[in-house]
Design a protein around this motif. Structure first.
Motif, mmCIF file in Angstrom:
data_model
loop_
_atom_site.group_PDB
_atom_site.id
_atom_site.type_symbol
_atom_site.label_atom_id
_atom_site.label_comp_id
_atom_site.label_asym_id
_atom_site.label_seq_id
_atom_site.Cartn_x
_atom_site.Cartn_y
_atom_site.Cartn_z
ATOM 1 N N SER A 221 0.590 -1.301 0.010
ATOM 2 C CA SER A 221 0.093 0.028 -0.183
ATOM 3 C C SER A 221 0.820 1.394 -0.002
ATOM 4 N N GLY A 222 2.005 1.052 0.445
ATOM 5 C CA GLY A 222 2.971 2.375 0.427
ATOM 6 C C GLY A 222 3.475 2.347 -0.945
ATOM 7 N N GLY A 223 3.569 1.665 -1.864
ATOM 8 C CA GLY A 223 3.900 1.819 -3.299
ATOM 9 C C GLY A 223 5.620 1.718 -3.465
ATOM 10 N N VAL A 224 6.347 2.182 -4.286
ATOM 11 C CA VAL A 224 7.681 2.242 -4.580
ATOM 12 C C VAL A 224 8.408 2.687 -3.265
ATOM 13 N N ALA A 225 8.065 3.764 -2.695
ATOM 14 C CA ALA A 225 8.902 4.384 -1.666
ATOM 15 C C ALA A 225 8.940 3.179 -0.533
ATOM 16 N N ALA A 226 7.797 2.345 -0.225
ATOM 17 C CA ALA A 226 7.776 1.577 0.854
ATOM 18 C C ALA A 226 8.611 0.275 0.636
ATOM 19 N N LEU A 227 8.495 -0.070 -0.809
ATOM 20 C CA LEU A 227 9.086 -1.344 -1.137
ATOM 21 C C LEU A 227 10.393 -1.321 -1.628
ATOM 22 N N TYR A 228 10.656 -0.206 -2.179
ATOM 23 C CA TYR A 228 12.211 -0.079 -2.356
ATOM 24 C C TYR A 228 12.847 1.253 -1.916
ATOM 25 N N PRO A 229 12.876 1.364 -0.648
ATOM 26 C CA PRO A 229 13.628 2.816 0.063
ATOM 27 C C PRO A 229 14.794 3.160 -0.460
ATOM 28 N N GLN A 230 15.339 2.084 -1.205
ATOM 29 C CA GLN A 230 16.848 2.538 -1.197
ATOM 30 C C GLN A 230 16.916 3.435 -2.551
ATOM 31 N N LEU A 231 15.740 3.473 -3.437
ATOM 32 C CA LEU A 231 15.534 4.535 -4.600
ATOM 33 C C LEU A 231 15.284 5.904 -3.944
ATOM 34 N N GLY A 232 14.921 5.952 -2.784
ATOM 35 C CA GLY A 232 15.129 7.578 -2.131
ATOM 36 C C GLY A 232 13.536 7.931 -2.647
#
Length: 232
Positions: A221-232
């Motif tokens: 539910s948090g989208g890319v930011a939650a799944l891939y925090p390394q992407l900033g």
């Protein structure tokens, strides 16, 4: 569902989770067909070993003739080539999709009418936490599992009116050959099998086995930011 009166076909039953599933089902009194490309490796008492390659339509058709009385289908057979999405061979990439996506679909198309003819039953697709999250090192495998998850969601809706429950099993690292190089904590296949069979018996749509899978599911539910925090 009464597992003890069920007739179950498990693909990839010769090792790993498939073997653990077969053992768990047999221990609960189910009639079990253990299917594998190498049926001679299936040596569990009371289990009927049959030859099956889920990527070969002729092999699937032959298995459907041999196991016409099943009420539960477990799509467990898998492959992990380690191919890279950008540089891996097309043959390896196709194998992953043919095994996890097309293979699963072919099995359901062949066996759903048979399960319906028995008055209904269940299908379990063995998925992964990688249905929901991906990393470059497993990009091909994750893409195939994601496609299989989508297939599971669609067929769940189509088969429910025909008396067939479709479930997906999501798990992170298991202590099997596929994860032999992983140093993080791994779940024992027997524990996963127990949870899977409990889920089938209860008619659970999504069987989420471990904390890693539950966390990834929550992060969706948090989208890319939650799944891939390394992407900033």
């Amino acid at each position: 569902m009464d597992i003890g009166t069920s007739r179950v076909l498990v693909t990839g039953a010769n090792r790993g989770l498939g073997r653990a599933l077969t053992q768990e089902l047999a221990a609960r009194g189910a009639t079990v067909y253990g299917a594998s490309r190498r049926p001679d490796e299936i040596d569990l008492p009371g289990v009927k070993a049959i030859r099956l390659d889920v990527t070969d339509p002729a092999s699937v058709a032959a298995a459907a003739k041999e196991a016409r009385d099943i009420t539960v289908l477990i799509n467990n057979a898998g492959s992990s080539t380690g191919a890279d999405l950008l540089t891996g061979s097309w043959d390896a990439i196709r194998l992953e999709m043919e095994t996890h996506y097309l293979g699963t679909l072919g099995m359901i198309r062949a066996f759903a009418p048979l399960i319906e003819a028995q008055g209904g039953g269940a299908v379990l697709n063995v998925l992964s936490a990688l249905s929901w999250i991906s990393f470059p090192a497993v990009g091909v495998y994750a893409a195939a599992k994601s496609a299989e998850w989508s297939l599971t969601n669609a067929l769940r809706q189509q088969l429910a009116p025909r008396g067939i429950t479709v479930s997906g099993l999501h798990v992170g690292y298991m202590d099997t050959d596929m994860a032999r190089h992983v140093t993080e904590p791994k779940t024992a296949p027997a524990d996963v099998a127990r949870a899977a069979v409990d889920g089938i018996a209860s008619g659970v749509a999504e069987i989420v086995v471990d904390d890693r899978s539950r966390q990834v599911q929550a992060d969706l539910s948090g989208g890319v930011a939650a799944l891939y925090p390394q992407l900033g």
